[in-house]
Scaffold this motif. Structure first.
Motif, mmCIF file in Angstrom:
data_model
loop_
_atom_site.group_PDB
_atom_site.id
_atom_site.type_symbol
_atom_site.label_atom_id
_atom_site.label_comp_id
_atom_site.label_asym_id
_atom_site.label_seq_id
_atom_site.Cartn_x
_atom_site.Cartn_y
_atom_site.Cartn_z
ATOM 1 N N SER A 51 68.890 51.211 -19.528
ATOM 2 C CA SER A 51 69.219 52.349 -18.347
ATOM 3 C C SER A 51 67.939 52.916 -18.170
ATOM 4 O O SER A 51 66.968 52.982 -18.905
ATOM 5 C CB SER A 51 70.215 53.211 -19.432
ATOM 6 O OG SER A 51 70.265 54.511 -18.753
ATOM 7 N N LYS A 58 68.212 53.379 -25.796
ATOM 8 C CA LYS A 58 67.762 52.455 -24.773
ATOM 9 C C LYS A 58 66.438 52.261 -24.469
ATOM 10 O O LYS A 58 65.702 51.508 -24.223
ATOM 11 C CB LYS A 58 68.366 53.247 -23.508
ATOM 12 C CG LYS A 58 69.982 53.096 -23.448
ATOM 13 C CD LYS A 58 70.382 51.840 -23.264
ATOM 14 C CE LYS A 58 71.987 51.760 -23.076
ATOM 15 N NZ LYS A 58 72.474 50.378 -23.009
ATOM 16 N N ILE A 115 64.340 48.856 -24.513
ATOM 17 C CA ILE A 115 63.033 48.465 -23.555
ATOM 18 C C ILE A 115 61.915 48.110 -24.266
ATOM 19 O O ILE A 115 61.072 47.035 -24.064
ATOM 20 C CB ILE A 115 62.692 49.910 -22.749
ATOM 21 C CG1 ILE A 115 63.975 50.034 -21.889
ATOM 22 C CG2 ILE A 115 61.423 49.672 -21.974
ATOM 23 C CD1 ILE A 115 63.943 51.309 -21.201
ATOM 24 N N CYS A 164 67.292 48.062 -16.308
ATOM 25 C CA CYS A 164 67.624 49.516 -16.450
ATOM 26 C C CYS A 164 68.507 49.916 -15.263
ATOM 27 O O CYS A 164 68.072 50.292 -14.233
ATOM 28 C CB CYS A 164 66.354 50.227 -16.649
ATOM 29 S SG CYS A 164 65.422 50.014 -17.722
#
Ligand SMILES: NC(=O)C1=CN([C@@H]2O[C@H](COP(=O)(O)OP(=O)(O)OC[C@H]3O[C@@H](n4cnc5c(N)ncnc54)[C@H](O)[C@@H]3O)[C@@H](O)[C@H]2O)C=CC1
Ligand SMILES: CCCCC/C=C\C=C\C(=O)C/C=C\C/C=C\CCCC(=O)O
Length: 274
Positions: free
Chosen positions: A148, A164, A168, A193
């Motif tokens: 995201s 999130k 990543i 994202c």
């Protein structure tokens, strides 16, 4: 039987998508089917999954031979690996894994579920992808993790943002050249994202405006010096589909892509700042 699409960019591919019964996951399944792939839809909700299957069977007319619904809670490690085995049993292989299932939580509500679903299940899904995807260079093979834009920003959602961000960092690291070489892994691992992505709001302008307003507040609250030019627009999942296709065609392992504000997908660049 309509088992091949006219141009079939994904003909011969087999995808497994988590949280696929609705929203972004459903949109990815739709895109894979449209371009000729066979797809396993995993969802914790049997009702949502069956509804998705019915809708797709109507849309793609008799494509049931290219579709499989598996009721699966991806936080359950045994169920999740079983879903990979069932997919291979039905379609013969898997070459695209999309770890999409996730929940958005505010403050510290459902903090353990946020870690289990948004992070641990994505790590496990990636490990399973690397285990079950044939390890050869194939531009149609990939593990895509759905993160995201919140994971890249200074929002004020402690659990959602941190899980999130973890996705990543994990994706960047496991997909980087050092690790792909060291572990002789030819499967690309990438993340996308999305910005806020909701269907059905175009006819409900009040709800859309109020959500956009709430999100705008979140953005400004998280920044020490808010960027006055930062605007977030709610997009629908068609924009995510376009981004997914672009990343599948152009992405390199370890890439982190942004798909927001109805704009074409763009690659994120990270700079060492310490
Ligand atoms: N919709 C948005 O604005 C954005 C969503 N995302 C991310 O995209 C992903 C999908 O989001 P949405 O489409 O909004 O979600 P959604 O809530 O519309 O759909 C999620 C699906 O996952 C399923 N699911 C929930 N728990 C599960 C589990 N344990 N195992 C298997 N399936 C499970 C649900 O039944 C549901 O069908 C999430 O990871 C979310 O964080 C990221 C940025 C923006
Ligand atoms: C405020 C309630 C938002 C409800 C949205 C529900 C799910 C959203 C999932 C997301 O990942 C949303 C993505 C982005 C919007 C939220 C904040 C944006 C902060 C971005 C920034 O600081 O630049």
């Amino acid at each position: 039987m309509n088992t091949q699409s006219p141009n079939g960019e994904f003909a011969g591919s087999v995808g497994l998508v988590t949280g696929a019964g609705r929203g972004i996951g459903f949109a990815i399944v739709d895109e894979l089917l449209k371009y000729g792939a066979c797809v396993s839809l995993l969802d914790i909700s049997e009702e949502t999954g069956n509804k998705a299957i019915s809708e797709l069977e109507i849309k793609y007319k008799s494509s049931s031979s290219r579709l499989l619904f598996i009721k699966c809670d991806v936080t359950n490690k045994i169920e999740f690996e079983d879903a990979f085995k069932k997919t291979i049993e039905k379609f013969g292989k898997i070459n695209i894994v999309v770890n999409n299932a996730g929940i958005m939580t505010k403050y510290i509500t459902s903090w353990e579920l946020a870690i289990d679903l948004n992070y641990k299940a994505v790590v496990h899904g990636t490990i399973l992808g690397l285990k079950y995807i044939e390890n050869k260079i194939d531009r149609n093979s990939a593990v895509i993790n759905v993160a995201s834009i919140v994971g890249l920003s200074n929002s004020i959602l402690p659990m959602y943002q941190s899980t999130k961000r973890a996705v990543i960092e994990f994706t960047k690291s496991i997909g980087c050249l050092f690790n792909t070489k060291a572990h002789e892994n030819n499967v690309r691992v990438m993340a996308i994202c999305p910005g806020p992505t909701f269907d059905g709001l175009d006819n409900n302008i009040d709800e859309k405006n109020s959500l956009e307003h709430e999100i705008q507040e979140l953005i400004t609250s998280g920044e020490e010096t808010p960027n006055p030019n930062r605007v977030i627009i709610i997009q629908n999942s068609d924009y995510y589909k376009a981004a997914f296709l672009h990343v599948m065609k152009n992405g390199q392992s370890g890439d982190i892509w942004i798909a927001e504000n109805k704009e074409p997908a763009r690659l994120t660049h990270f700079y060492t700042q310490y």
